[in-house]
Design an enzyme around this catalytic site. Structure first.
Site, PDB file in Angstrom:
ATOM      1  N   ARG A   2     -10.366  -6.619   2.165  1.00 47.78           N
ATOM      2  CA  ARG A   2      -9.940  -6.036   3.265  1.00 47.78           C
ATOM      3  C   ARG A   2     -11.476  -5.151   3.176  1.00 47.78           C
ATOM      4  NH1 ARG A   2      -6.919  -7.446   6.309  1.00 47.78           N
ATOM      5  NH2 ARG A   2      -7.459  -5.228   7.112  1.00 47.78           N
ATOM      6  N   ASN A  50      -1.538  -2.896   8.888  1.00 51.95           N
ATOM      7  CA  ASN A  50      -1.542  -1.917   8.045  1.00 51.95           C
ATOM      8  C   ASN A  50      -0.003  -1.784   7.429  1.00 51.95           C
ATOM      9  OD1 ASN A  50      -4.204  -1.462   7.829  1.00 51.95           O
ATOM     10  ND2 ASN A  50      -4.310   0.555   8.840  1.00 51.95           N
ATOM     11  N   GLU A  65      -4.582  -3.698  14.018  1.00 52.61           N
ATOM     12  CA  GLU A  65      -5.056  -2.964  13.097  1.00 52.61           C
ATOM     13  C   GLU A  65      -3.922  -2.246  12.376  1.00 52.61           C
ATOM     14  OE1 GLU A  65      -7.802  -3.319  11.090  1.00 52.61           O
ATOM     15  OE2 GLU A  65      -9.116  -4.417  12.577  1.00 52.61           O
TER      16      GLU A  65
HETATM   17  N1  LIG Z   1       0.965   1.826   7.295  1.00 56.33           N
HETATM   18  C1  LIG Z   1       0.589   2.138   6.087  1.00 56.33           C
HETATM   19  N2  LIG Z   1       1.118   2.322   4.964  1.00 56.33           N
HETATM   20  C2  LIG Z   1       0.482   2.594   3.893  1.00 56.33           C
HETATM   21  N3  LIG Z   1      -0.760   2.614   3.475  1.00 56.33           N
HETATM   22  C3  LIG Z   1      -1.508   2.476   4.648  1.00 56.33           C
HETATM   23  C4  LIG Z   1      -1.009   2.152   5.774  1.00 56.33           C
HETATM   24  N4  LIG Z   1      -2.091   2.212   6.762  1.00 56.33           N
HETATM   25  C5  LIG Z   1      -3.055   2.276   6.110  1.00 56.33           C
HETATM   26  N5  LIG Z   1      -2.808   2.625   4.847  1.00 56.33           N
HETATM   27  C6  LIG Z   1      -3.718   2.960   3.559  1.00 56.33           C
HETATM   28  O1  LIG Z   1      -5.012   3.463   4.055  1.00 56.33           O
HETATM   29  C7  LIG Z   1      -6.097   2.415   3.587  1.00 56.33           C
HETATM   30  C8  LIG Z   1      -7.255   2.358   4.704  1.00 56.33           C
HETATM   31  O2  LIG Z   1      -6.592   1.690   5.969  1.00 56.33           O
HETATM   32  P1  LIG Z   1      -7.527   0.667   6.782  1.00 56.33           P
HETATM   33  O3  LIG Z   1      -8.690   1.551   7.374  1.00 56.33           O
HETATM   34  O4  LIG Z   1      -6.737   0.054   7.928  1.00 56.33           O
HETATM   35  O5  LIG Z   1      -8.404  -0.213   5.890  1.00 56.33           O
HETATM   36  P2  LIG Z   1      -7.721  -1.706   4.994  1.00 56.33           P
HETATM   37  O6  LIG Z   1      -6.512  -2.075   5.761  1.00 56.33           O
HETATM   38  O7  LIG Z   1      -8.921  -2.685   5.192  1.00 56.33           O
HETATM   39  O8  LIG Z   1      -7.488  -1.183   3.578  1.00 56.33           O
HETATM   40  C9  LIG Z   1      -5.456   1.330   3.320  1.00 56.33           C
HETATM   41  O9  LIG Z   1      -6.262   0.588   2.279  1.00 56.33           O
HETATM   42  C10 LIG Z   1      -4.117   1.698   2.523  1.00 56.33           C
HETATM   43  O10 LIG Z   1      -4.226   2.344   1.369  1.00 56.33           O
HETATM   44 MG   LIG Z   2      -6.230  -2.120   7.784  1.00 57.47          MG
END
Ligand SMILES: Nc1ncnc2c1ncn2[C@@H]1O[C@H](COP(=O)(O)OP(=O)(O)O)[C@@H](O)[C@H]1O
Ligand SMILES: [Mg+2]
Lengths: 104, 156
Positions: B105, B51, B47
């Site tokens: 997502r 991300n 995960e």
């Molecule tokens: N490493 C990262 N850099 C930038 N934005 C991030 C990062 N990790 C998460 N995000 C932001 O947080 C949101 C939620 O992440 P997550 O719970 O993993 O859901 P998803 O990946 O399905 O969108 C993402 O949609 C993104 O906007």
């Molecule tokens: Mg994610």
């Protein structure tokens, strides 16, 4: 992915044979949609028996196919979920939307 | 203080996701985790790495870094990128929150990391990057477990 279609029941079984992550999911999605369109089944079951790894990309995969199945008038189910897959589907509400079915 | 330590760096290609989680799992296996505990770690790593690749760097190329430490029965894992950062971390951590719904997502990444690991902390600065630190205690195996395992092995 291995596909089996049972004409009598209009049942399409899609057995996923790879790990499900953001890298592989696109290919699984593409094949699943292709097979659904090709057979126009009444029921579609995703068989997770051979899936050794799945992260949250599996949630989007199943919900996306659920919508696609609805569009073509088919019902979607999932089968053979291991403990950690079950937890991911329970946590995200997928289990409330999509029933678990037995495959024999 | 730490009994072991590892570091890993790779470019932000999705084909590196499997390699990243398997490497951390191999490192964690020194603590003798159950198959379930190992699956939890692999999923949480997947995960965070995903991300960094899809949100942090989007379509640009960058470097994802993983550091991990073993401390007694605990594994501590830090995954960081120098990508675009997160404006509102509290909001990003909410279940079902995603900025990329069009890519199917689910917005469940942070929720999964939080529930599969014991602790999770996110530090992020817009324009500079994001660092996720997670830890999990691997429960020591009792003699009883070991006996049951031996029984299983001799019976098959
Ligand atoms: N490493 C990262 N850099 C930038 N934005 C991030 C990062 N990790 C998460 N995000 C932001 O947080 C949101 C939620 O992440 P997550 O719970 O993993 O859901 P998803 O990946 O399905 O969108 C993402 O949609 C993104 O906007
Ligand atoms: Mg994610």
């Amino acid at each position: 992915m291995e596909t089996e279609f049972y004409d009598k029941d209009k049942l399409l079984v899609l057995k996923i044979t790879s790990e499900i992550d953001d890298h592989n999911v696109q290919e699984i999605r593409r094949k699943a949609d292709y097979e659904m369109e090709r057979y126009m089944p009444k029921r579609v079951v995703f068989d997770f028996d051979s899936v050794t790894f799945m992260d949250s990309s599996g949630i989007g995969l199943v919900i996306g196919r659920y919508k696609f199945a609805n569009m073509i008038g088919a019902k979607l189910g999932v089968s053979n979920l291991s403990g950690s897959l079950r937890r991911i589907f329970d946590m995200s509400g997928v289990s409330k939307l999509i029933p678990t079915v037995e495959l024999n | 203080m730490y009994s072991n330590e590892m570091r890993l760096e790779f470019i932000s290609k999705s084909s590196n996701e499997a390699f990243a989680r398997i490497s951390v799992a191999a490192f964690a296996s020194q603590l003798d985790p159950t198959i379930e505990e190992l699956a939890d770690i692999k999923t949480a790593v997947s995960e965070a790495v995903t991300n960094s690749i899809i949100h942090g760097y989007d379509k640009k190329q960058g470097v994802v870094k993983i550091s991990a430490w073993l401390k007694e029965n605990e594994i501590i894992i830090e995954i960081s990128d120098k990508g675009k950062g997160i404006e509102n971390v509290e909001m990003a951590k909410e279940p079902l929150y995603t900025t990329k719904p069009n890519l199917e997502r689910s917005g469940m990444g942070f929720t999964i990391m939080e529930s599969f690991m014991d602790k999770m902390e996110v530090k992020s600065v817009v324009g500079l990057g994001t660092k996720v630190t997670m830890s999990k205690v691997i429960k020591p195996k009792t003699d009883k477990d070991e006996e049951e395992f031996k029984m299983l092995m001799t019976n098959t």
